[in-house]
Motif scaffolding. Structure first.
Motif, PDB file in Angstrom:
ATOM      1  N   UNK A  62       0.916  -0.631  -0.404  1.00 54.06           N
ATOM      2  CA  UNK A  62       0.174   0.199  -0.237  1.00 54.06           C
ATOM      3  C   UNK A  62       0.703   1.276   0.032  1.00 54.06           C
ATOM      4  N   UNK A  63       0.618   2.325  -0.914  1.00 58.21           N
ATOM      5  CA  UNK A  63       1.808   3.383  -1.063  1.00 58.21           C
ATOM      6  C   UNK A  63       0.427   4.474  -0.099  1.00 58.21           C
ATOM      7  N   UNK A  64       1.905   4.801   0.395  1.00 52.40           N
ATOM      8  CA  UNK A  64       1.754   5.994   1.398  1.00 52.40           C
ATOM      9  C   UNK A  64       1.990   7.295   0.872  1.00 52.40           C
ATOM     10  N   UNK A  65       3.550   7.449   0.756  1.00 50.25           N
ATOM     11  CA  UNK A  65       3.468   8.762  -0.179  1.00 50.25           C
ATOM     12  C   UNK A  65       4.225   8.997  -1.639  1.00 50.25           C
ATOM     13  N   UNK A  78       1.947   2.110 -12.299  1.00 51.68           N
ATOM     14  CA  UNK A  78       2.655   2.477 -11.479  1.00 51.68           C
ATOM     15  C   UNK A  78       2.575   2.856 -10.408  1.00 51.68           C
ATOM     16  N   UNK A  79       2.948   3.053  -9.342  1.00 52.08           N
ATOM     17  CA  UNK A  79       3.034   3.192  -7.606  1.00 52.08           C
ATOM     18  C   UNK A  79       2.393   5.251  -7.217  1.00 52.08           C
ATOM     19  N   UNK A  80       1.336   5.085  -6.796  1.00 53.53           N
ATOM     20  CA  UNK A  80       0.702   6.467  -6.560  1.00 53.53           C
ATOM     21  C   UNK A  80       0.386   6.572  -5.087  1.00 53.53           C
ATOM     22  N   UNK A  81       0.319   7.381  -4.334  1.00 55.63           N
ATOM     23  CA  UNK A  81      -0.002   7.210  -2.542  1.00 55.63           C
ATOM     24  C   UNK A  81      -1.089   6.743  -2.965  1.00 55.63           C
ATOM     25  N   UNK A 102       9.617   6.879  -2.224  1.00 51.68           N
ATOM     26  CA  UNK A 102       8.809   6.672  -2.094  1.00 51.68           C
ATOM     27  C   UNK A 102       8.258   5.868  -0.594  1.00 51.68           C
ATOM     28  N   UNK A 103       7.091   5.963  -0.273  1.00 50.60           N
ATOM     29  CA  UNK A 103       6.876   4.965   1.529  1.00 50.60           C
ATOM     30  C   UNK A 103       5.712   4.100   0.948  1.00 50.60           C
ATOM     31  N   UNK A 104       6.022   2.675   1.036  1.00 53.00           N
ATOM     32  CA  UNK A 104       4.964   2.130   1.396  1.00 53.00           C
ATOM     33  C   UNK A 104       4.464   0.979   2.367  1.00 53.00           C
TER      34      UNK A 104
END
Length: 166
Positions: A62-65, A78-81, A102-104
């Protein structure tokens, strides 16, 4: 007796305390008796987690930031919040952070702990090797402590950190 729910962390606070170029697990679920593992992972801008495969566990990411991309063979996701990605066991993947990092959060079933087993029976065949097993320290992830499986692994299958000696 019933277990009591409780708040364990405020992930926004853990992210705020992280150094701008910090990398790796900022928080880990560590409660006794749990059936899940969870990790808050941060990658600095343009950092990568090398291609790896998790053979035994499905992972929810789960992408947080920030932003980035997961590469799975020929596909780039793609990874986005607020993006939620399922990484089924046996899937190969690499993660790359975008220009803001990236924070996940990863969540998966808890791995069984290492166990101590009795020694295998002595080999009677001529020419059988003896002595102690080779040291596996180069297969222990410096970030999360997981013992990597396989021959000469380069990256941790749990957090993607480069393993020592490679």
């Amino acid at each position: 007796m019933n277990a009591v729910p409780r708040n364990l962390a405020v992930l926004a606070d853990a992210l705020a305390r992280a150094a701008p170029d910090g990398r790796g697990a900022l928080w880990q679920l560590a409660e006794q008796g749990r059936e899940l593992d969870a990790n808050l992972v941060r990658l600095p801008p343009d950092a990568e987690v090398g291609e790896h495969r998790e053979d035994t566990l499905d992972v929810l990411l789960v992408v947080l930031a920030g932003s980035g991309v997961i590469t799975t063979g020929t596909t780039a996701l793609p990874l986005n919040p607020t993006t939620v990605t399922w990484l089924p066991r046996t899937s190969r993947r690499a993660v790359a952070a975008g220009p803001e990092g990236l924070a996940y959060l990863t969540v998966h079933r808890r791995r069984p702990g290492l166990t101590i087993a009795s020694a295998p029976p002595a080999r009677a065949a001529a020419g059988a090797e003896g002595g102690e097993a080779p040291c596996a320290l180069d297969r222990v992830c410096p970030e999360c402590g997981r013992l990597a499986e396989g021959r000469a692994p380069k990256f941790c299958a749990e957090c993607g950190e480069r393993l020592g000696g490679h």
